[in-house]
Every structure is written in structure tokens, then in C-alpha cells.
Write a protein that holds these residues in place. Structure first.
Motif, PDB file in Angstrom:
ATOM      1  N   HIS A  88     106.332  50.110 118.876  1.00 40.73           N
ATOM      2  CA  HIS A  88     107.545  50.919 118.897  1.00 40.73           C
ATOM      3  C   HIS A  88     108.630  50.315 118.015  1.00 40.73           C
ATOM      4  O   HIS A  88     109.435  51.033 117.415  1.00 40.73           O
ATOM      5  N   MET A  89     108.676  48.975 117.932  1.00 41.33           N
ATOM      6  CA  MET A  89     109.656  48.338 117.055  1.00 41.33           C
ATOM      7  C   MET A  89     109.388  48.691 115.593  1.00 41.33           C
ATOM      8  O   MET A  89     110.307  48.975 114.823  1.00 41.33           O
ATOM      9  N   ASN A  90     108.100  48.718 115.232  1.00 44.93           N
ATOM     10  CA  ASN A  90     107.715  49.072 113.872  1.00 44.93           C
ATOM     11  C   ASN A  90     108.098  50.516 113.551  1.00 44.93           C
ATOM     12  O   ASN A  90     108.608  50.818 112.466  1.00 44.93           O
ATOM     13  N   ALA A  91     107.886  51.408 114.525  1.00 44.78           N
ATOM     14  CA  ALA A  91     108.234  52.818 114.316  1.00 44.78           C
ATOM     15  C   ALA A  91     109.723  52.988 114.080  1.00 44.78           C
ATOM     16  O   ALA A  91     110.158  53.729 113.181  1.00 44.78           O
ATOM     17  N   LEU A  92     110.523  52.297 114.886  1.00 37.11           N
ATOM     18  CA  LEU A  92     111.965  52.434 114.750  1.00 37.11           C
ATOM     19  C   LEU A  92     112.449  51.850 113.426  1.00 37.11           C
ATOM     20  O   LEU A  92     113.303  52.437 112.751  1.00 37.11           O
ATOM     21  N   ASP A  93     111.869  50.722 113.039  1.00 38.33           N
ATOM     22  CA  ASP A  93     112.246  50.096 111.767  1.00 38.33           C
ATOM     23  C   ASP A  93     111.944  51.036 110.598  1.00 38.33           C
ATOM     24  O   ASP A  93     112.783  51.259 109.716  1.00 38.33           O
ATOM     25  N   ARG A  94     110.769  51.618 110.604  1.00 38.45           N
ATOM     26  CA  ARG A  94     110.382  52.500 109.510  1.00 38.45           C
ATOM     27  C   ARG A  94     111.231  53.770 109.471  1.00 38.45           C
ATOM     28  O   ARG A  94     111.609  54.248 108.393  1.00 38.45           O
ATOM     29  N   LEU A  95     111.545  54.292 110.649  1.00 43.37           N
ATOM     30  CA  LEU A  95     112.367  55.503 110.688  1.00 43.37           C
ATOM     31  C   LEU A  95     113.783  55.218 110.211  1.00 43.37           C
ATOM     32  O   LEU A  95     114.342  55.962 109.383  1.00 43.37           O
ATOM     33  N   MET A  96     114.397  54.150 110.717  1.00 39.85           N
ATOM     34  CA  MET A  96     115.781  53.850 110.358  1.00 39.85           C
ATOM     35  C   MET A  96     115.929  53.549 108.872  1.00 39.85           C
ATOM     36  O   MET A  96     116.986  53.786 108.287  1.00 39.85           O
ATOM     37  N   SER A  97     114.868  53.057 108.240  1.00 39.96           N
ATOM     38  CA  SER A  97     114.951  52.708 106.819  1.00 39.96           C
ATOM     39  C   SER A  97     114.775  53.912 105.902  1.00 39.96           C
ATOM     40  O   SER A  97     115.042  53.815 104.709  1.00 39.96           O
ATOM     41  N   CYS A  98     114.318  55.044 106.454  1.00 40.41           N
ATOM     42  CA  CYS A  98     114.096  56.207 105.593  1.00 40.41           C
ATOM     43  C   CYS A  98     114.912  57.426 106.030  1.00 40.41           C
ATOM     44  O   CYS A  98     114.609  58.551 105.635  1.00 40.41           O
ATOM     45  N   LEU A  99     115.932  57.213 106.817  1.00 36.01           N
ATOM     46  CA  LEU A  99     116.762  58.334 107.264  1.00 36.01           C
ATOM     47  C   LEU A  99     117.442  59.013 106.073  1.00 36.01           C
ATOM     48  O   LEU A  99     117.943  58.334 105.170  1.00 36.01           O
TER      49      LEU A  99
END
Length: 710
Positions: free
Chosen positions: A508-519
Motif C-alpha cells: 500500500h505504501m508503494n501504491a500511494l507513492d506512485r499515485l502521489m508522484s503522478c497526480l
């Protein structure tokens, strides 16, 4: 020699009465109030009267207060039981005449109320709506009790005169035995001051910051007069000039426009505030500014120059939910910074031989002399623990209504001002200090390097060590303190450069990191409680710069209920893309948020489903058997697919790493490419997420440690 009561709550109360300017006291007879009476008399700091009838004593006190135009408070001390009730008529009169009447009542211990013991009745809050503040102290048995009593008494005494005057009630429980008067000195009780439009000049008074502090080698009044020359040159003289300065503090100049500025009418008072604040800041050798939750970065969230200017004189910490865009010198990964690079950082395995104070971490960030808090709530537990353990000498809290929030147990002043206005005042105060005491940091470091060539010492090995050595040599003069502030800020910036963000595999940490970096630009992000909002703090907001991204979260009481409903309500009135990142318990607890007709295609939900409350698996020291996990972590096997599709969502599930990119692309697809809201449900296991979080955080701390040593 004075003979004070051994009751610590009594000692705190009397010491603070003296500090807050209570000078006149009416003493009524009784036995339970003897510790109060004896301590007040022994101090020799009060003018006292003895009145037997409590009802008469109350009105007698009113007359004393009226004789001096109600400006000074008058206290009445009574014993327990019905004697307190006899003050009710006088209290009501004081309330409506706005007279600062301080009622102090002795009480039996709470355990004996209603147990047929003598002279007992429920005394807490007995005057209800007829007093401006009512507090009931505790008997002090621990350091936390002492902190609590100190805060309660300060809060009560400050309310005697706050937006008008009026009565206050302090109830003091006193247990048997209470005839021991062997204490010879009153404690040095912490005093909390409130600074508003009537009292802000007191900010310039000398602060006690160091245990061994001698009086500053400077006349503060002469300093203020010298500064006044530069202040006068800075004042607004025309309406256009006023517009320049009002918006210039945030980097938004409107000179030449017809726009009006709400600060213009009060700009003179803001400049006076800045004068006083500069005098206050000048007495600290190290400052930390902690920015709490804000919807718009205190109206200056995108002013990179403002935050860069501030970070040259202090450490600036601003979590993701502050909506302060990343700028040079400020830290938006607050929890990570403190956990990796402060003196509170846990020791890693290679360093345990040198515990509890390792050589390496002795060179890391130390607590400041002064911490300033502005804005709303703060997420970081590491920061709270750091400042509660290593308490700064002063904590200045900015509060729009003047209320006290003693988050780090060391608040000494409350500034009654809106946070966005305070940031402008602070920015100006820092500029004033730089004008008065300029510091050439580059020249200082070059001089230190030359000194190391002549006399090599261990502390010449790195920039961090050199900065720490230079700070240790600071004297308590205003020029030296200015130098120390710049060194401390530089130390923090150097430490930030070796901070290491953990990397995560499928989790879940990886998912959030990837999402926040491509908003996409112009996105509003809603972070649910509790794990989700904490994950976001790991990564900060470096990727948000110049992209108009707003981050929201319900951090008032931090509950999981309503996170989704709040986000849906916001999105229903918003034209922007709204990305909601939410854990499974928060989602299923509030799933009826989708049960309405107002969910539009601008709603995008990333549901992190790991079958229970992951945060409970990550709590340090908590060990649960299988039976306990069922009840504590709320384990489940629920999925959102049916509910999401029934509510018109485009639904996508993720169970492996190769599915992530496509799913996230669909989640943040432009508004004109879909007419449906989108939900992505990301499946992992709670125990795996917790282990990954712990393991990778330790690895990141090890890498930061190695960089620090090098």
C-alpha cells in the motif's frame, strides 16, 4: 524563613498568582483551605484581608476591584463545602459587571464526594455559565500531573482578562494530612503569556532561554529604538505602496491595480507586531517553525521565496496537509526527518555499542531554543515525542482565538492572531533581524575551514560537525545569537540533504507513492484516517511544486468515520479532479457516503484493502494472539466491487505489481475521458504491509546514518 505547604498543586497556584499579577486576596476561615492561606501569607507577596462571612467576602472583593477601575484581579479563598456556594451572588454580579474576581476553593479529594463525608459537595463547575473559566486541579503525583496543573492554572488566570474581564473559579483538592509546611521556596512555575493587540509589546521582554543565562549584553529598549529607523523607512505611505507591501509578503504584488488589501488598514499595527516579534526572536540561538494543517498554506503556500527566507533563519517543518509547497530549505517529510536525523532517532544495530547517546547522533539535529507552532493539527508522532522529551525553553503558539494548545508541554506564549497574518509578520521580523544583525554564513564556513587547516580537530571532518562546533561556541549576545540561528538553520538543511526516503515493493505504501508522484495538476487529494494519511507523510510534497495540488484530511479528532462522506461533499461542489485515498476500515465504515445522487465523474477512489487495520500491526510493543487480532484489528474479507458497481463506479482491482500502472492511469484519467466515477481496490495483506513498512524504514534510517557519518 517562609513556611509553605507541601501540597504541590497549592505551590503551583500561588507561584502563578504572583507571576500573573494577583496582588490582593480575601481569606475566609476554615480548615481545608489552611494550606492555601498559609502559603499565601508566607509568600509576603499579597495584600490580605480576613472576612468571616463568605457572602460578604465576595462583595467586599468586588468593592476592592471597583476601587481601581476593575483593572486588577482580586482573589477570594474559601474552604470546602457550602462556603463556596455563599459566593454565588458575588460571582454573578462580577460576571455582569465584568469584574476580574478570582474564586479559589479548597476541596476534599474527588473520591470522597457524595460519600457522606463532612463538608463535601460537587464543587467542580459549580458556577456554570457565570464564570469565564472553571478548572478543578488534581493532586500532583507525577510530572504529568504537575504539567497539567500548571497549564490549568495558567489558562484560568489568563481568562480573568481576555476579550473583557470577568470571574474565574479554581477548585483545589487537598487530601489529608495537610498541616505540613516544610517547603521553604515556591517553585519556578512555568508562566504562559498571551500576546494580543493590547499586550504584544511584552514580546520584547527578555526571555529565559538557558539555565546559565546571564542578562543579555544589550539594552533591549535601545535596540528597539535603533530598529525604529529602519521600520519607519518601510512603512506604507500611499495606498499603492500599501498594496505592494500587503501582498509582497506572500510574493503576490498588486501595485497599480485597484485591488484592495484587507491588511492595509492595519499595516501599521502589523509593523509594530513585527518590531516586537523581532525583539523576541533575537533572544534565541535556534528556532524551529512547525506549520500545522492548513487548507491553503496559510495563504502563502505557493510563495517559495517567503519560505526560503524563513528557512535561512530557522528550521521549517511543514507536513503534507499544511499545503505549503516544497521550497528550498523546508522539510515536508517531517516524520521521516525526525525519525532518521534528530537526537531522538532510534539507534540502528551497528550503533548500539555507543547507546544511549551515540557519537553519530550527537551530531544530528538537537531541539531548538524556541519552537513556534502555527496552523492546525500535526500528524507526526516522532516530532511530538522529540519535542516533549527534549523540551525547548520556549514555545510560542499562534492561535486565532488565543486558546492554549500545549502540545509539547512547554508552551510559554500564545499569540492571538490568524496564522496567515502571523506568517507575514514573522517574515517581516526575520527581515528586520537580518538588517540589524547580518550574518555572512559563507564567510563563517570559510573561516572555519581555514582554522581547521591550522588546527585540525575531529569536528573538522564534515560540514555537519563544523556547524555543530560553531554553534557550541555561541555567546548570549544578540550578534552571536543571530549567527547561531543561521548555523542551526544551515545544519538542518545539511541534514535534510542526507535524509533517505524508504523505497517499497508491492504494498500500500508503494501504491500511494506512485499515485502521489503522478497526480495531474489542479487535483484535490483527500487522505483518510489513519494509516493512509501517515503513509503520505513518508513522501512529503516535493512533487507538488507549482502544480496547484491541495491535500485535505479530517485531522480534528482523527477518526475514521466520515472521511469518505467529507470528500464526497467537497467533490460535489468542486470542478477539480478529486482523488480519495482511503483504507478498508474507513471505507466500509462510511460506505453510505456513496448512497446519494451527488457522486460525479470527478470522484476517484483508491481503496487500500488489506483485510483489517494495518496500523495496529505496526504499533511498537503491541503483540496480539490470533484471538486478539480479530477484535483489535477488525479482520475481514470484504470487497467493495458489488457496492461500487451498484453505485455507478468503474471498478478495477489490483492484486499484483504488473496491474498497478494501468489501474492508476485509469484512476487519474482526465475528466473529459469518462462519465463515471472510478474506484481502484488495491489488495494486500495487513501483516505483510506492516513488515514491509518496518523493514524498509530501518533500511532507510541505516542509509541516512551512513551518509551522516561520511
Amino acid at each position: 524563613m517562609a513556611n509553605y505547604s507541601v501540597k504541590k498543586n497549592v505551590l503551583q497556584l500561588v507561584a502563578l498568582m504572583i507571576s500573573h499579577g494577583v496582588k490582593r486576596v480575601i481569606l475566609c476561615p476554615g480548615s481545608r483551605d489552611i494550606p492555601l492561606v498559609q502559603t499565601i501569607l508566607s509568600s509576603g507577596k499579597f495584600e490580605t484581608w480576613s472576612i468571616t462571612d463568605e457572602r460578604s467576602a465576595g462583595f467586599f472583593a468586588l468593592g476592592l476591584a471597583q476601587e481601581r477601575n476593575n483593572r486588577e484581579p482580586v482573589a477570594v479563598v474559601v474552604t470546602s463545602g457550602s462556603s463556596l456556594l455563599n459566593l454565588h451572588p458575588a460571582v454573578s454580579e462580577a460576571f455582569y459587571q465584568q469584574i476580574p474576581l478570582l474564586v479559589i476553593s479548597a476541596d476534599r479529594p474527588k473520591a470522597w464526594i457524595g460519600q457522606m463525608d463532612g463538608q463535601t459537595l460537587p464543587q467542580e463547575d459549580v458556577f456554570r455559565t457565570l464564570v469565564r473559566k472553571s478548572v478543578s486541579l488534581v493532586e500532583i503525583q507525577s510530572p504529568e500531573d504537575e504539567w497539567y496543573v500548571n497549564r490549568m492554572v495558567n489558562e484560568a488566570l489568563l481568562e480573568l482578562d481576555h476579550h473583557g474581564k470577568g470571574p474565574v473559579h479554581i477548585n483545589v483538592p487537598i487530601s489529608d494530612p495537610f498541616f505540613d509546611f516544610s517547603v521553604t521556596e515556591l517553585p519556578h512555575a512555568r508562566v504562559i503569556r498571551r500576546y494580543d493587540l493590547n499586550s504584544y509589546r511584552q514580546l520584547e521582554l527578555q526571555q529565559r532561554l538557558y539555565d546559565d543565562q546571564n542578562p543579555l549584553d544589550v539594552d533591549l529598549e535601545q535596540e528597539r529604538l535603533k530598529q525604529l529607523e529602519s521600520f519607519n523607512a518601510f512603512r506604507c505611505m500611499t495606498s499603492a505602496g500599501c498594496a505592494d507591501h500587503c501582498h509582497g509578503d506572500c510574493g503576490r504584488t498588486t501595485a497599480g491595480s485597484d485591488a484592495s488589501c484587507s491588511d492595509c488598514n492595519n499595516y501599521g499595527s502589523m509593523e509594530s507586531w513585527a518590531q516586537a516579534l523581532a525583539g523576541y526572536l533575537a533572544q534565541s540561538g535556534s528556532i524551529m517553525l512547525v506549520v500545522g494543517q492548513s487548507l491553503d498554506g496559510l495563504s502563502c503556500g505557493t510563495s517559495h521565496q517567503l519560505w526560503t527566507d524563513l528557512s535561512s533563519s530557522m528550521v521549517v517543518l511543514a507536513e503534507t496537509i499544511t499545503n505549503v509547497e516544497y521550497a528550498h530549505g523546508i522539510c515536508t517529510q517531517v516524520d521521516l526527518f525526525i525519525s532518521e536525523l534528530s537526537v531522538a532517532a532510534p539507534l540502528i544495530a551497528e550503533d548500539r555499542a555507543n547507546s544511549p547517546r551515540s557519537v553519530s547522533y550527537a551530531r544530528a539535529l538537537t531541539p531548538p531554543d524556541l519552537v513556534i507552532t502555527v496552523g492546525g493539527h500535526i500528524i507526526s508522532k516522532n516530532l511530538r515525542r522529540f519535542l516533549r522529551t527534549h523540551r525547548p525553553a520556549n514555545h510560542l503558539h499562534v492561535s486565532p482565538d488565543g486558546s492554549i494548545a500545549d502540545l509539547f508541554k512547554c508552551v510559554t506564549g500564545v499569540v492571538e492572531m490568524d496564522g496567515d497574518r502571523f506568517i507575514k509578520v514573522l517574515h517581516r521580523a526575520v527581515a528586520i533581524l537580518k538588517e540589524r544583525h547580518p550574518v555572512d554564513l559563507k564567510a563563517i564556513m570559510e573561516g572555519a575551514a581555514e582554522e581547521c587547516k591550522v588546527n585540525p580537530v575531529a569536528s573538522c571532518k564534515s560540514t555537519v560537525e563544523t556547524l555543530r562546533r560553531l554553534m557550541r561556541n555561541t555567546r548570549h549576545t544578540l550578534p552571536d545569537l543571530a549567527r547561531s540561528r543561521a548555523l542551526y538553520a544551515s545544519l538542518a538543511r545539511n541534514l535534510m540533504s542526507v535524509m533517505c526516503t524508504p523505497g517499497f515493493d508491492f504494498s500500500h505504501m508503494n501504491a500511494l507513492d506512485r499515485l502521489m508522484s503522478c497526480l495531474p495538476d489542479n487535483t484535490t487529494v483527500h487522505l483518510a484516517n489513519s494509516s493512509t494519511v501517515r503513509y503520505a507523510q513518508i513522501f512529503g510534497n516535493r512533487g507538488h511544486q507549482d502544480r496547484n495540488i491541495t491535500v485535505l484530511s479530517n485531522r480534528g479528532v482523527n477518526g475514521i468515520e466520515g472521511s469518505l462522506s467529507t470528500a464526497i461533499g467537497y467533490a460535489s461542489a468542486s470542478s477539480r479532479l478529486n482523488v480519495i485515498i482511503i483504507g478498508d476500515l474507513s471505507f466500509f465504515y462510511d460506505m453510505n457516503a456513496l448512497w446519494n445522487e451527488y457522486v460525479r465523474s470527478n470522484v476517484r477512489i483508491l481503496l487500500l484493502n488489506n483485510g483489517g487495520g494495518e496500523i495496529f500491526h505496526a504499533l511498537p510493543g503491541l503483540s496480539l494472539d490470533e484471538a486478539g487480532k480479530k477484535y483489535v484489528t477488525a479482520q475481514h474479507h470484504s470487497q467493495a466491487k458489488g457496492w461500487a458497481e451498484s453505485r455507478g463506479f468503474k471498478y478495477i482491482s489490483i492484486s499484483s505489481d504488473d496491474e498497478v500502472d494501468a489501474a492508476l492511469d485509469a484512476l487519474i484519467a482526465p475528466l473529459d475521458t469518462t462519465d463515471k466515477p472510478v474506484m481502484v481496490e488495491f489488495f494486500t495483506r495487513a501483516t505483510t504491509d506492516a513488515l514491509t513498512l518496518g523493514r524498509n524504514s530501518v533500511e532507510a534510517r541505516r542509509r541516512a546514518y551512513e551518509a551522516l557519518v561520511k
